[in-house]
Design a protein around this motif. Structure first.
Motif, mmCIF file in Angstrom:
data_model
loop_
_atom_site.group_PDB
_atom_site.id
_atom_site.type_symbol
_atom_site.label_atom_id
_atom_site.label_comp_id
_atom_site.label_asym_id
_atom_site.label_seq_id
_atom_site.Cartn_x
_atom_site.Cartn_y
_atom_site.Cartn_z
ATOM 1 N N CYS A 77 0.837 -1.208 0.000
ATOM 2 C CA CYS A 77 0.000 0.000 0.000
ATOM 3 C C CYS A 77 0.868 1.254 0.000
ATOM 4 O O CYS A 77 1.721 1.427 0.864
ATOM 5 C CB CYS A 77 -0.916 -0.004 1.227
ATOM 6 S SG CYS A 77 -1.856 1.529 1.396
ATOM 7 N N PRO A 78 0.653 2.156 -0.961
ATOM 8 C CA PRO A 78 1.532 3.324 -1.053
ATOM 9 C C PRO A 78 1.182 4.427 -0.057
ATOM 10 O O PRO A 78 1.970 5.340 0.139
ATOM 11 C CB PRO A 78 1.314 3.808 -2.488
ATOM 12 C CG PRO A 78 -0.073 3.383 -2.813
ATOM 13 C CD PRO A 78 -0.307 2.098 -2.076
ATOM 14 N N THR A 79 -0.003 4.372 0.533
ATOM 15 C CA THR A 79 -0.446 5.502 1.346
ATOM 16 C C THR A 79 -0.439 5.207 2.836
ATOM 17 O O THR A 79 -0.593 6.125 3.639
ATOM 18 C CB THR A 79 -1.894 5.891 0.994
ATOM 19 O OG1 THR A 79 -2.755 4.817 1.402
ATOM 20 C CG2 THR A 79 -2.048 6.143 -0.489
ATOM 21 N N THR B 115 -7.903 7.521 3.960
ATOM 22 C CA THR B 115 -6.633 7.767 3.281
ATOM 23 C C THR B 115 -6.409 6.846 2.082
ATOM 24 O O THR B 115 -5.460 7.043 1.325
ATOM 25 C CB THR B 115 -5.446 7.617 4.254
ATOM 26 O OG1 THR B 115 -5.513 6.324 4.854
ATOM 27 C CG2 THR B 115 -5.493 8.671 5.347
ATOM 28 N N ILE C 280 -6.507 5.540 -1.545
ATOM 29 C CA ILE C 280 -6.669 6.270 -2.806
ATOM 30 C C ILE C 280 -7.326 5.404 -3.889
ATOM 31 O O ILE C 280 -7.506 5.843 -5.011
ATOM 32 C CB ILE C 280 -5.316 6.800 -3.333
ATOM 33 C CG1 ILE C 280 -4.315 5.655 -3.556
ATOM 34 C CG2 ILE C 280 -4.742 7.824 -2.367
ATOM 35 C CD1 ILE C 280 -3.012 6.106 -4.222
ATOM 36 N N ARG D 177 -0.937 11.244 -1.100
ATOM 37 C CA ARG D 177 -0.621 10.381 0.039
ATOM 38 C C ARG D 177 0.303 9.228 -0.351
ATOM 39 O O ARG D 177 0.898 8.575 0.497
ATOM 40 C CB ARG D 177 -1.907 9.794 0.618
ATOM 41 C CG ARG D 177 -2.789 10.803 1.298
ATOM 42 C CD ARG D 177 -4.010 10.124 1.909
ATOM 43 N NE ARG D 177 -4.900 11.085 2.529
ATOM 44 C CZ ARG D 177 -4.743 11.556 3.768
ATOM 45 N NH1 ARG D 177 -3.749 11.135 4.516
ATOM 46 N NH2 ARG D 177 -5.591 12.440 4.253
ATOM 47 N N ALA D 178 0.379 8.971 -1.663
ATOM 48 C CA ALA D 178 1.086 7.771 -2.115
ATOM 49 C C ALA D 178 2.596 7.855 -1.947
ATOM 50 O O ALA D 178 3.293 6.871 -2.172
ATOM 51 C CB ALA D 178 0.742 7.496 -3.581
ATOM 52 N N SER E 10 4.103 8.346 0.858
ATOM 53 C CA SER E 10 4.481 8.216 2.273
ATOM 54 C C SER E 10 5.094 6.863 2.645
ATOM 55 O O SER E 10 5.807 6.755 3.625
ATOM 56 C CB SER E 10 3.254 8.495 3.138
ATOM 57 O OG SER E 10 2.284 7.493 2.916
ATOM 58 N N SER F 224 4.854 3.327 -3.814
ATOM 59 C CA SER F 224 5.207 4.570 -3.145
ATOM 60 C C SER F 224 6.604 5.021 -3.577
ATOM 61 O O SER F 224 6.832 6.205 -3.841
ATOM 62 C CB SER F 224 5.162 4.343 -1.635
ATOM 63 O OG SER F 224 5.321 5.557 -0.957
#
Lengths: 248, 316, 536
Positions: A93-95, A113, A115, B70-71, B73, B81
């Motif tokens: 998960c990037p966020t 949060t 996306i 947000r990606a 982080s 990310s």
């Protein structure tokens, strides 16, 4: 934070008994009912009255056939998030919207949060994460986090909605990290297993296999062998015949 | 896997942009392109345009594009990310390079050279991260191949090289070396891609529906009834499957139109005068675009996700 | 048969065996007789008893002196003497054929009687618009229908009473009719409105109560002529008393709300139900929970609450005396005897001891021509839905296949996903096959009640329920073949009138060379303006 906790205090999860599940879909609909108003709200439906109705569900029940002919079994197979110990859906998960809780091991998505990049659904081998087309974010089983710790509910209701709804007692909830818990004992007694263990995500949820059929369990060596193994005397053959008749 | 057009456009466009950036930097460092000339400026603008188009297109794939910031982080665990971080980081030296050219073309040459070096490193790292997003997913066998990220980089370099050769021809700058390099890269990419296809075709399909359900001890397992009458998200996203026959036609199209033919055109361009060479390079660029988009479509459409075992696949 | 085995094994009302949910057991048989002979029906006066009941002798039958059935469905007639539930599935056919008589108005409520609750659907649909050739008049001149949805029956109605849905209305799941009890105690429940209707509708019960008062029925009118239940159905639920202190709901009765079973109406009764989650459950004392048919502690309590007429122990009958009375009548004994046409049938099937006989359909047809059994059942998840168009449930099942034994299919060169014709003596339907192991090789089956007529139920015309579904109902005859004299019995159990859904015999043939898709399809329905999706 998508880094996984090194260890969790508890490993809360489900134990699903494939022997007693009858495929009634009660867990499926009660899950949808609770969660469309709960932590994951809403669970949207696309074309609810149209030609292609589909929507976000956190728990689905498949029906499979295993084996052929008289040995064939119909097995109803509920499938939801297994709350893995090392879930790739979290680390990709990037966020940081996806996370695994240190205190109880529950894997959650933060709806504020996320996306909606869907990468977690690619990382999950179990199809546990669903994209909500209307809400634009990922939805998944929360183990009814808003029930199990909910002190406004009576104690017997502080279980996941699916467990509470199951009319055959095929779903069990508890701490699989505690060897003395009822669910751990059940898994040990019934030979509970992991799905796709070779992928290495260490699912917390366990499945209990269908019990062997009674006919299979009591199948004996063919009596004819006993006859041919005898010395062939008339008395021996008579006793063998009686034995065969009585054991039939 | 569902071949989402936003993701196909993103990876191919930004790949070409980053490749262009890398070759532009190399050309500047080697002195074959003036660090502060019209060609360098045009190359930078085109690279940034391709990259930015790609990145914007990738946000179309998001359910909540307004939260895309947000990606960046979770670079500690997430390749997606990292890709975001690297993509944004690469804008800094690239943008500065462009500014330097624009406002102080007479600055000491080491400044643009240093920025070019940083931009090239960022570009390569970004494309590598893109490849690793796919290569790091064990749930998709065709992607968790060690060739995936290298092929992403190779294709970025090849497509970027073709674009630079075209630019050089257009600007009347010597293009022959770049054309030959791009042709070689295209052939290398074709070989790598062919090797990749060979590997995924011969890889053991060892994940079975029996293991997915744990019911193998009873016997052969097959679906009786799906959980829902219409396909759900998981089936729509992960259940896309292209017919094998169809796929092999497309592979040939991709290799022929996108790699072999452009490579030949580029070799031809290297030996032609500027105007015909420009047209040959343009044709090669168009061929590469068709080829790489087909390649990327196949990359998704041919990839089978392990979750399909629950929805009727016998083995993956 | 299951219950006879349980009786023989003593496996009724003992710990771990089959148990009865209060207010049952009732006396066997209950001492309630059906009323409705022509002589019982007098203008301006209520029927002297209930429409349904328990017939135990030929004297109880609802037949006229000529032997003609009194009821339009022929329940409690010689066709089906002990039909305690009536024969709802025969009403449209009987009315259209004028057998036993013609009617001027057919008034139905939400049972979808011309679709998946009916046999021989195409013919039954035709009955709704059939005309008398001589007069040009409709055979069923007026149809009044109440439904919350645009179901398959609605377009045929002359007058539609639009109903509310479960979320918009009061309902009473009373001890009088299939309550929610468990074996450890009686329970009943209510529904109450949680959303206000967004259209001009009233709950059907409200409408009936209103109509009852408008036509001056005593039960709904005060002596001064004013409404007895001005508050409509919730008023009725609380204040109606069928006997002193006994009303629709058993919980929180009495002025103080502290009585169970019997007690004065409690004006706050519905509030108490809502506060308790919509239900009331009375826990039996431990000593009352088993052997209820002969348990003094239970029976005295149940008698006091009005569940039982006496405290005499209830005797389960292996030898069924009421059946023997009918058999004797068929042999000519007694004042009421069956007409000649029915004698043989009554004598044969009214055996006081259980026996097996070949189902009527199998007896009447060539089994080589129709070698397979075909059965259908409602999916578990659809059981408590009004129609299967529910937005969630239809995602689970919106289409149905014909399930067939893999071995049998192999012999017929049928593979998964093939299209087949299912043919009975009545007609044929086309379906897509799903093979499985867990079915008898001579039996095919499918999910029931999934299929909808295109355009109905507020669904899109191309919904899977209209394009990838089929009903076995089309294949099941509602009448048995003609007998001597031309009389056709209903395709129902000769004793109880239970519809013979499960006697169906079919043959399966590959639908080679035909386009895929289920068949038959009926002309799509067009919802009136403001109904269903056309109204959104």
């Amino acid at each position: 934070m998508t880094a996984l906790p090194l260890a969790t205090e508890k490993k809360l999860g489900l134990v699903i008994d494939l022997d007693t599940c009858v495929g009634c879909q009660a867990c499926v609909t009660s899950c949808k009912e609770w969660n469309t108003g709960g932590y994951s709200a809403p669970l949207s439906d696309e074309q609810p009255y149209g030609a292609d109705p589909h929507g976000a569900w956190l728990n689905r029940v498949h029906s499979y056939e295993a084996g052929d002919g008289a040995k064939g079994r119909t097995v109803h197979f509920p499938r939801s998030c297994l709350h893995c110990e090392t879930p790739a859906c979290v680390t990709v998960c990037p966020t940081g919207a996806s996370y695994k809780r240190g205190e109880d091991g529950i894997v959650l998505v933060n709806p504020d949060t996320c996306i909606g990049c869907k990468l977690c659904s690619w990382a999950c081998p179990y199809g546990a994460r669903e994209y909500d087309y209307t809400d634009g974010i990922m939805k998944k089983c929360t183990l009814c986090i808003d029930r199990i710790y909910n002190e406004t509910l009576s104690p017997e209701d502080r279980q996941p909605a699916c467990v509470r709804a199951c009319p055959t007692g095929a779903r069990h909830f508890g701490d699989l990290g505690d060897k003395e818990s009822a669910v751990s004992k059940l898994v040990a007694a019934r030979g509970g297993y992991d799905l796709l263990p070779e992928l290495g995500f260490k699912p917390t949820n366990k499945y209990l296999p269908p019990r062997p059929r009674k006919v299979e369990a009591t199948t004996r060596a063919a009596p004819t062998e006993a006859i041919s193994a005898s010395d062939g005397s008339p008395a021996e053959r008579l006793f063998a015949w009686v034995d065969k008749v009585l054991s039939a | 896997m569902n071949p989402a057009y936003s993701v196909i456009l993103f990876t191919t466009a930004s790949g070409a942009g980053y490749g262009l950036l890398v070759w532009l930097a190399i050309a500047v460092l080697l002195g074959s392109v003036a660090p502060s000339g019209a060609l360098a400026a045009a190359g930078l603008v085109l690279a940034l345009a391709l990259i930015t188009t790609g990145l914007l297109s990738s946000t179309l794939h998001l359910g909540r594009p307004e939260r895309a910031w947000r990606a960046v982080s979770q670079w500690r665990t997430s390749w997606l990310s990292r890709e975001g971080v690297l993509a944004l980081a690469t804008y800094v030296p690239t943008g500065l390079w462009l500014l330097v050219q624009w406002f102080s073309p007479s600055i000491w040459w080491i400044v643009p050279a240093f920025l070019a070096l940083l931009a090239a490193a960022g570009a390569l790292a970004t494309v590598w991260a893109t490849g690793m997003i796919y290569q790091s997913l064990p749930t998709i066998r065709a992607w968790s191949e060690p060739l995936v990220a290298p092929v992403y980089v190779l294709l970025a370099l090849a497509t970027g090289g073709v674009v630079l050769a075209l630019l050089q021809a257009v600007f009347g700058s010597p293009w022959q070396v770049m054309a030959i390099v791009a042709a070689v890269l295209l052939v290398a990419a074709a070989i790598a891609k062919w090797l990749y296809w060979h590997r995924i075709d011969t890889a053991p399909r060892s994940w079975t529906v029996e293991s997915a359900t744990g019911l193998g001890s009873i016997g052969r397992v097959r679906p009786l009834e799906p959980p829902h009458s219409q396909p759900n998200f998981v089936m729509r996203e992960m259940g896309y499957a292209v017919a094998r026959k169809h796929a092999s036609t497309l592979r040939m199209l991709s290799l022929g139109a996108g790699f072999v033919a452009p490579a030949l055109l580029l070799v031809l361009a290297a030996s032609l005068p500027p105007v015909p060479a420009t047209f040959a390079a343009l044709a090669a660029t168009l061929g590469v675009a068709v080829g790489v988009i087909t390649e990327r479509w196949l990359f998704f459409a041919e990839a089978q996700h392990v979750v399909t075992l629950y929805y009727g696949a016998e083995r993956v | 048969m299951l219950h006879i085995l349980q009786m023989l094994l003593g496996a009724i009302e003992t710990p771990g065996s089959f148990r009865v949910k209060p207010p049952y057991p009732k006396s066997i048989p209950p001492r309630i007789k059906p009323r409705g002979k022509a002589a019982d029906v007098k203008p301006g006066t209520p029927l002297p008893g209930p429409q349904l009941g328990f017939v135990t002798t030929p004297d109880d039958l609802l037949v006229e002196d000529t032997g003609m059935p009194s009821r339009i469905d022929k329940a409690f007639s010689w066709d089906a003497p002990i039909s305690a539930h009536g024969l709802m599935h025969m009403v449209i056919t009987n009315a259209a054929k004028g057998d036993p008589y013609s009617i001027d108005t057919l008034f139905m409520y939400m049972a979808n009687m011309s679709w998946n609750s009916s046999m021989n659907v195409p013919a039954v649909i035709d009955h709704l618009t059939a005309k008398d050739e001589a007069t040009g008049e409709y055979k069923i001149p007026r149809i009044i229908y109440s439904d919350a949805y645009f179901s398959e029956m609605v377009p045929y109605a002359d007058l539609i009473l639009p109903d509310t849905t479960y979320l918009e209305r009061w309902d009473c799941i009373s001890l009088l009719d299939r309550p929610i009890s468990d074996a450890d105690g009686p329970a009943d429940a209510i529904r109450h409105p949680v959303v206000q209707p967004d259209r001009d509708v009233r709950g059907f019960q409200d409408v009936l109560i209103d109509l009852g008062w408008r036509v001056g029925l005593q039960a709904f009118t005060k002596p001064d002529g004013s409404r007895k239940f001005p508050g409509g159905y919730p008023d009725y639920i609380v204040n109606h008393e069928r006997g002193p202190g006994v009303g629709p709901l058993a919980g929180w009765r009495g002025k103080d709300g502290e009585s169970f079973g019997k007690g004065e109406p409690n004006p706050k009764q519905l509030e108490r139900y809502i506060a308790n989650g919509g239900f009331h459950h009375h826990e039996l004392a431990p000593e009352q929970r088993y052997m209820k048919f002969a348990n003094r502690a239970y029976m005295e309590w149940a008698h006091a609450k009005g569940f039982l007429e006496s405290t005499d122990r209830l005797v389960m009958q292996l030898y069924c005396e009421p059946l023997q009375r009918f058999r004797l009548a068929a042999e000519g004994h007694g004042a009421v005897t069956p007409p000649e046409t029915h004698r043989h049938r009554i004598k044969t099937y009214f055996d006081p001891l259980p026996f097996w006989y070949e189902p009527f359909e199998e007896k009447a047809i060539d089994l080589n021509e129709f070698p397979m059994h075909a059965i259908t059942q409602r999916p578990m998840h659809m059981y408590h839905s009004w129609g299967s168009q529910n937005a969630w449930l239809r995602q689970i099942t919106a289409a149905n296949r014909l399930f067939m034994s893999r071995g049998t299919a192999a012999e017929m060169q049928i593979v998964d996903d093939d299209w087949v014709w299912i043919t009975s003596h009545q007609g044929r339907v086309k379906a897509q096959v799903k093979l499985m192991e867990g079915v008898n090789p001579e039996t095919v089956w499918t999910w029931n009640a999934i299929g909808k007529r295109s355009g109905a139920w507020g669904l899109d015309k191309d919904a899977p329920e209209a394009t990838r579904r089929f009903l076995l109902n089309h294949l099941i005859g509602e009448l048995l073949p003609e007998r001597e004299g031309g009389y056709r019995f209903s395709n129902s159990d000769p004793i109880t009138g239970q519809a013979a859904w499960y006697d169906l015999r079919v043959r399966i043939e590959k639908a080679d060379g035909e386009p895929p898709g289920t068949s038959p399809r009926f002309e799509p329905l067009t919802p009136p303006k403001g109904v269903g999706r056309s109204g959104r």
